[in-house]
Design a protein around this motif. Structure first.
Motif, PDB file in Angstrom:
ATOM      1  N   SER A  53      26.475  -1.434  11.108  1.00 23.38           N
ATOM      2  CA  SER A  53      25.596  -2.142  10.181  1.00 23.38           C
ATOM      3  C   SER A  53      25.943  -1.791   8.745  1.00 23.38           C
ATOM      4  CB  SER A  53      24.129  -1.824  10.466  1.00 23.38           C
ATOM      5  OG  SER A  53      23.872  -0.458  10.291  1.00 23.38           O
ATOM      6  N   ARG A  55      24.002  -2.186   4.849  1.00 24.33           N
ATOM      7  CA  ARG A  55      22.839  -2.597   4.046  1.00 24.33           C
ATOM      8  C   ARG A  55      23.123  -2.293   2.580  1.00 24.33           C
ATOM      9  NH1 ARG A  55      16.467  -0.793   4.390  1.00 24.33           N
ATOM     10  NH2 ARG A  55      16.280  -2.572   5.800  1.00 24.33           N
ATOM     11  N   GLU A  74      21.191  -6.998   4.678  1.00 26.18           N
ATOM     12  CA  GLU A  74      21.744  -6.164   5.735  1.00 26.18           C
ATOM     13  C   GLU A  74      22.343  -7.015   6.841  1.00 26.18           C
ATOM     14  OE1 GLU A  74      18.693  -3.827   7.584  1.00 26.18           O
ATOM     15  OE2 GLU A  74      17.696  -5.583   8.484  1.00 26.18           O
ATOM     16  N   THR A 128      14.881 -10.698   0.503  1.00 27.52           N
ATOM     17  CA  THR A 128      15.367 -10.055   1.726  1.00 27.52           C
ATOM     18  C   THR A 128      16.310 -10.980   2.470  1.00 27.52           C
ATOM     19  OG1 THR A 128      13.311  -8.797   2.026  1.00 27.52           O
ATOM     20  CG2 THR A 128      14.697  -9.085   3.966  1.00 27.52           C
ATOM     21  N   SER A 130      18.313 -10.509   6.243  1.00 28.70           N
ATOM     22  CA  SER A 130      18.593  -9.632   7.371  1.00 28.70           C
ATOM     23  C   SER A 130      19.263 -10.439   8.484  1.00 28.70           C
ATOM     24  CB  SER A 130      17.308  -9.003   7.896  1.00 28.70           C
ATOM     25  OG  SER A 130      17.559  -8.184   9.020  1.00 28.70           O
ATOM     26  N   LYS A 132      21.020 -10.119  12.186  1.00 24.84           N
ATOM     27  CA  LYS A 132      21.194  -9.282  13.367  1.00 24.84           C
ATOM     28  C   LYS A 132      21.961 -10.074  14.421  1.00 24.84           C
ATOM     29  CE  LYS A 132      16.964  -6.736  12.351  1.00 24.84           C
ATOM     30  NZ  LYS A 132      15.609  -6.320  12.807  1.00 24.84           N
ATOM     31  N   THR A 149      19.160 -14.706  11.713  1.00 31.98           N
ATOM     32  CA  THR A 149      19.090 -14.378  10.285  1.00 31.98           C
ATOM     33  C   THR A 149      17.745 -14.788   9.693  1.00 31.98           C
ATOM     34  OG1 THR A 149      21.486 -14.556   9.922  1.00 31.98           O
ATOM     35  CG2 THR A 149      20.065 -14.856   8.001  1.00 31.98           C
TER      36      THR A 149
END
Length: 281
Positions: A53, A55, A74, A128, A130, A132, A149
């Motif tokens: 990962s 960030r 991230e 933000t 993010s 994954k 996302t």
């Protein structure tokens, strides 16, 4: 076990937080999963991978309702020993042509910084992003990767999507739906999908799709976003595709048994090997 290493470094005006997960995600250690060899099934291990990962935090402090915060971007993603497989993973993340994952997260943070500076904001609302990424199917021949996302950049709410990608890892190529379903069988395939959709939504065979859905001219259509699972073809509609945002997402699974006669010859081989793999474990 998950071991995370946190490093805080100011670089080009950004606070970089690198998180490296070092646990192994080995789905199966048996030696009997299958790959193709002509029309026969041959024992082979599934793929193992670790989770990485990255960030990046913005240096601008945000304030909202007396709480201090900061923007961040991230990415959490699987990493294989084989670089060619990592390139497939990158394809599912770098959807706007970014050269690498670091650029992907940096672009979002830079965009936030430009917004703050152009609007001369002292305490802006934090943004933000993010992403994954994970494997929803991991077999010796086929993998299916999901990119989930979430992004918030102001407004009443954030937006999120899930993107599915199917890959033939023997040839390192992405498979479109027509690799499995013949073009001349797609109409019949779509009708089967519509029946499953109507059942899931509690609709009769004659209920109109013009009310409450965003299908063009009220005609059912497959989501362009498809994947494969142990049980069947997965179609996923993201927010706004066929329903209002408040209604969320919609997914349907079309069992392989219902469309066996519609498969291409290559598709039959893929699915036969998939079934044999799961039967063997």
């Amino acid at each position: 076990m998950l071991i995370s290493i946190f490093k805080r470094v100011y670089q080009s005006g950004f606070l970089v937080l690198g998180i490296v997960g070092v646990f192994a995600c080995q789905n199966n250690q048996k030696e009997n999963p299958l790959t193709s060899n002509g029309n026969t099934a041959v024992a082979k291990d599934t793929l193992s991978y670790s989770m990485d990962s990255l960030r990046i935090l913005s240096p601008y402090i945000a304030s909202h309702e007396d709480q201090m915060d900061t923007s961040y971007a991230e990415v959490i993603y699987p990493k294989f020993e084989d670089s060619s497989l990592n390139q497939l993973v990158d394809q599912t993340i770098l959807l706007e042509g970014e050269p690498d994952i670091k650029t992907y997260v940096n672009n979002f943070i830079e965009g936030y910084g430009n917004f703050v500076e152009e609007n001369n904001l002292n305490y802006p609302i934090a943004w933000t992003k993010s992403t994954k990424v994970g494997l929803i199917l991991n077999t010796p021949r086929l993998i299916c990767i999901k990119n989930g996302t979430y992004e918030y950049s102001g407004g009443a709410h954030g937006n999120f999507f899930e993107n599915l990608s199917v890959f033939d890892i023997e040839n390192n190529r992405k498979l479109e739906l027509n690799a499995f379903i013949s073009d001349n069988k797609m109409k019949e395939f779509t009708k089967i999908a519509e029946n499953i959709f109507r059942t899931k939504e509690g609709l009769s065979d004659t209920s109109s799709l013009a009310n409450g859905y965003f299908f063009e001219n009220g005609n059912f259509s497959l989501a362009a976003n498809y994947g494969i699972t142990k049980d069947g073809f997965l179609f996923h509609y993201n927010p706004y595709e066929i329903k209002p945002y408040a209604e969320g997402t919609t997914s349907i699974v079309i069992p392989y048994a219902q469309v066996d006669d519609l498969l291409t010859q290559k598709g039959k081989l893929y699915i036969d090997n998939l079934k044999a793999y799961f039967h063997s474990i």
